[in-house]
Design a protein around this motif. Structure first.
Motif, PDB file in Angstrom:
ATOM      1  N   VAL A  94      29.823  44.724  30.095  1.00  0.00           N
ATOM      2  CA  VAL A  94      29.235  45.938  29.530  1.00  0.00           C
ATOM      3  C   VAL A  94      29.925  47.176  30.100  1.00  0.00           C
ATOM      4  O   VAL A  94      30.233  48.130  29.368  1.00  0.00           O
ATOM      5  N   LEU A  95      30.202  47.174  31.401  1.00  0.00           N
ATOM      6  CA  LEU A  95      30.868  48.311  32.028  1.00  0.00           C
ATOM      7  C   LEU A  95      32.303  48.489  31.537  1.00  0.00           C
ATOM      8  O   LEU A  95      32.749  49.595  31.267  1.00  0.00           O
ATOM      9  N   LEU A  96      33.008  47.382  31.396  1.00  0.00           N
ATOM     10  CA  LEU A  96      34.420  47.461  31.011  1.00  0.00           C
ATOM     11  C   LEU A  96      34.610  47.773  29.531  1.00  0.00           C
ATOM     12  O   LEU A  96      35.647  48.300  29.136  1.00  0.00           O
ATOM     13  N   ALA A  97      33.634  47.430  28.726  1.00  0.00           N
ATOM     14  CA  ALA A  97      33.737  47.709  27.287  1.00  0.00           C
ATOM     15  C   ALA A  97      33.803  49.202  27.022  1.00  0.00           C
ATOM     16  O   ALA A  97      34.334  49.638  25.990  1.00  0.00           O
ATOM     17  N   THR A  98      33.294  50.026  27.927  1.00  0.00           N
ATOM     18  CA  THR A  98      33.360  51.484  27.760  1.00  0.00           C
ATOM     19  C   THR A  98      34.770  52.008  27.999  1.00  0.00           C
ATOM     20  O   THR A  98      35.109  53.116  27.585  1.00  0.00           O
ATOM     21  N   ILE A  99      35.605  51.207  28.668  1.00  0.00           N
ATOM     22  CA  ILE A  99      36.992  51.602  28.945  1.00  0.00           C
ATOM     23  C   ILE A  99      37.942  51.040  27.899  1.00  0.00           C
ATOM     24  O   ILE A  99      38.867  51.718  27.432  1.00  0.00           O
ATOM     25  N   ASP A 100      37.722  49.793  27.516  1.00  0.00           N
ATOM     26  CA  ASP A 100      38.640  49.135  26.567  1.00  0.00           C
ATOM     27  C   ASP A 100      37.847  48.149  25.729  1.00  0.00           C
ATOM     28  O   ASP A 100      37.215  47.237  26.258  1.00  0.00           O
ATOM     29  N   ASP A 101      37.881  48.327  24.393  1.00  0.00           N
ATOM     30  CA  ASP A 101      37.091  47.454  23.527  1.00  0.00           C
ATOM     31  C   ASP A 101      37.727  46.078  23.323  1.00  0.00           C
ATOM     32  O   ASP A 101      37.154  45.224  22.634  1.00  0.00           O
ATOM     33  N   SER A 102      38.916  45.856  23.903  1.00  0.00           N
ATOM     34  CA  SER A 102      39.523  44.523  23.813  1.00  0.00           C
ATOM     35  C   SER A 102      39.034  43.600  24.930  1.00  0.00           C
ATOM     36  O   SER A 102      39.477  42.463  25.043  1.00  0.00           O
ATOM     37  N   CYS A 103      38.123  44.100  25.762  1.00  0.00           N
ATOM     38  CA  CYS A 103      37.609  43.317  26.889  1.00  0.00           C
ATOM     39  C   CYS A 103      36.950  42.034  26.390  1.00  0.00           C
ATOM     40  O   CYS A 103      36.151  42.049  25.444  1.00  0.00           O
ATOM     41  N   CYS A 104      37.290  40.926  27.009  1.00  0.00           N
ATOM     42  CA  CYS A 104      36.700  39.638  26.637  1.00  0.00           C
ATOM     43  C   CYS A 104      36.581  38.749  27.863  1.00  0.00           C
ATOM     44  O   CYS A 104      37.286  38.928  28.857  1.00  0.00           O
ATOM     45  N   HIS A 199      42.210  34.224  43.611  1.00  0.00           N
ATOM     46  CA  HIS A 199      41.146  34.910  42.891  1.00  0.00           C
ATOM     47  C   HIS A 199      40.741  34.098  41.669  1.00  0.00           C
ATOM     48  O   HIS A 199      41.451  33.166  41.255  1.00  0.00           O
ATOM     49  N   MET A 200      39.619  34.474  41.089  1.00  0.00           N
ATOM     50  CA  MET A 200      39.103  33.818  39.894  1.00  0.00           C
ATOM     51  C   MET A 200      38.919  34.875  38.817  1.00  0.00           C
ATOM     52  O   MET A 200      38.014  35.716  38.897  1.00  0.00           O
ATOM     53  N   SER A 201      39.779  34.883  37.816  1.00  0.00           N
ATOM     54  CA  SER A 201      39.698  35.871  36.737  1.00  0.00           C
ATOM     55  C   SER A 201      38.483  35.592  35.862  1.00  0.00           C
ATOM     56  O   SER A 201      38.246  34.446  35.459  1.00  0.00           O
ATOM     57  N   ILE A 202      37.723  36.658  35.574  1.00  0.00           N
ATOM     58  CA  ILE A 202      36.505  36.483  34.780  1.00  0.00           C
ATOM     59  C   ILE A 202      36.521  37.285  33.475  1.00  0.00           C
ATOM     60  O   ILE A 202      35.876  36.905  32.506  1.00  0.00           O
ATOM     61  N   LEU A 203      37.266  38.415  33.453  1.00  0.00           N
ATOM     62  CA  LEU A 203      37.376  39.240  32.257  1.00  0.00           C
ATOM     63  C   LEU A 203      38.815  39.710  32.095  1.00  0.00           C
ATOM     64  O   LEU A 203      39.568  39.765  33.075  1.00  0.00           O
ATOM     65  N   SER A 204      39.199  40.048  30.877  1.00  0.00           N
ATOM     66  CA  SER A 204      40.558  40.541  30.655  1.00  0.00           C
ATOM     67  C   SER A 204      40.581  41.534  29.512  1.00  0.00           C
ATOM     68  O   SER A 204      39.705  41.539  28.638  1.00  0.00           O
ATOM     69  N   VAL A 205      41.609  42.389  29.523  1.00  0.00           N
ATOM     70  CA  VAL A 205      41.853  43.346  28.440  1.00  0.00           C
ATOM     71  C   VAL A 205      43.339  43.297  28.090  1.00  0.00           C
ATOM     72  O   VAL A 205      44.177  42.898  28.909  1.00  0.00           O
ATOM     73  N   ASN A 206      43.674  43.722  26.889  1.00  0.00           N
ATOM     74  CA  ASN A 206      45.059  43.716  26.439  1.00  0.00           C
ATOM     75  C   ASN A 206      45.875  44.793  27.144  1.00  0.00           C
ATOM     76  O   ASN A 206      45.392  45.895  27.389  1.00  0.00           O
ATOM     77  N   GLY A 207      47.135  44.455  27.447  1.00  0.00           N
ATOM     78  CA  GLY A 207      48.052  45.434  28.003  1.00  0.00           C
ATOM     79  C   GLY A 207      47.847  45.680  29.484  1.00  0.00           C
ATOM     80  O   GLY A 207      47.033  45.024  30.156  1.00  0.00           O
ATOM     81  N   ASP A 208      48.604  46.623  30.017  1.00  0.00           N
ATOM     82  CA  ASP A 208      48.517  46.998  31.429  1.00  0.00           C
ATOM     83  C   ASP A 208      47.517  48.145  31.569  1.00  0.00           C
ATOM     84  O   ASP A 208      47.844  49.313  31.363  1.00  0.00           O
ATOM     85  N   LYS A 209      46.282  47.801  31.920  1.00  0.00           N
ATOM     86  CA  LYS A 209      45.222  48.796  32.074  1.00  0.00           C
ATOM     87  C   LYS A 209      44.743  48.854  33.533  1.00  0.00           C
ATOM     88  O   LYS A 209      43.619  49.293  33.791  1.00  0.00           O
ATOM     89  N   LYS A 210      45.617  48.428  34.436  1.00  0.00           N
ATOM     90  CA  LYS A 210      45.211  48.368  35.839  1.00  0.00           C
ATOM     91  C   LYS A 210      44.807  49.735  36.384  1.00  0.00           C
ATOM     92  O   LYS A 210      43.809  49.867  37.105  1.00  0.00           O
ATOM     93  N   GLN A 211      45.558  50.764  36.032  1.00  0.00           N
ATOM     94  CA  GLN A 211      45.262  52.103  36.537  1.00  0.00           C
ATOM     95  C   GLN A 211      43.919  52.609  36.019  1.00  0.00           C
ATOM     96  O   GLN A 211      43.133  53.214  36.771  1.00  0.00           O
TER      97      GLN A 211
END
Length: 253
Positions: A94-104, A199-211
């Motif tokens: 829910v928090l990450l969806a406000t930054i990038d709608d490709s979050c899954c 680490h254990m990845s739990i969510l991801s978004v498209n592209g380089d959105k690390k910053q």
């Protein structure tokens, strides 16, 4: 009828030479040739070039191209406490969806113990047998997580939100990956990272959105530490290996 009598029946221009079959009656060589088989009703499997379409995989891109006969393989640990983990993932999504709608959500949640590498089919049994021999001598250990981290894959096509393991688990995982690296080296396969961050990845978004995601990282960590349904420290007693559609599981001591 003997098999020898059919020699003259196949082929278009084939002839039997008298010096080779002196005892063969001439009348047998005058028989009509057998008709050619009708293959019009036989189905033919076409081998088309595999074209990768990232739109069918939520924007994910292969690390290396699909090649027939190559089996993508990696060694990993599967996290067994899925119920509390999924509650945490839903909250962060829910928090990450406000930054990038490709979050899954990540479909295959695990802790990697190797890079993804390629095995030919005939190598799978030998490799997994060597892996079993090594893993059977490793003791079970406790796994816990200490923070939320952000990572990008090597080609910068995807950004991951992950749970970083704690110090004690890190130390045990280092020992395990060193043993796995020895096997990979014997097979002339790429070893794990020189200084791995388990680490254990739990969510991801498209592209380089690390910053972008790093701007809310402190908030994510606060949510992680204050969560009601905390992820308990659990005992890990097995290591997994996936090669193509084949799954292998090895129990620790």
């Amino acid at each position: 009828m003997s098999g020898l009598s059919y020699i003259c029946e196949y082929g278009e221009e084939e002839e039997i030479h008298p010096e080779e079959y002196e005892d063969l009656p001439k009348k047998q060589c005058q028989k009509p040739r057998l008709p050619r088989p009708n293959l019009s009703g036989v189905s033919v499997v076409s081998f088309e070039e595999h074209i990768e379409n990232s739109s069918l995989h939520r924007g994910r891109v292969r690390t290396f191209p699909h090649v027939r006969g190559n089996w993508a393989t990696f060694v990993y640990i599967e996290y067994p406490d899925k119920e509390n983990l999924f509650k945490l993932i839903d909250k962060f999504a829910v928090l990450l969806a406000t930054i990038d709608d490709s979050c899954c959500k990540c479909e295959d949640i695990h802790i990697s113990l190797s890079k993804t590498f390629v095995l030919k089919y005939h190598m799978i049994n030998t490799f997994t047998s060597c892996l079993q021999e090594v893993v059977n001598n490793i003791e079970s250990f406790e796994l816990g997580f200490e923070s939320i981290e952000v990572f990008c894959n090597e080609d910068r096509t995807r950004t991951f939100i992950a749970l970083k393991v704690d110090f004690i688990a890190h130390r045990n995982l280092i020992d395990i990956t060193k043993k796995i690296d020895n096997i990979l080296e014997d097979f002339r396969l790429p070893k794990f990272y020189h200084e791995p961050s388990f680490h254990m990845s739990i969510l991801s978004v498209n592209g380089d959105k690390k910053q972008d995601i790093s701007k809310i990282l402190n908030h994510l960590n606060q949510q992680f530490l204050e969560q009601e349904d905390r992820l308990d420290t659990i005992v890990i007693n097995k290591v997994n290996c996936k090669s193509g559609n084949k799954y292998f599981q090895y129990y620790l001591k």
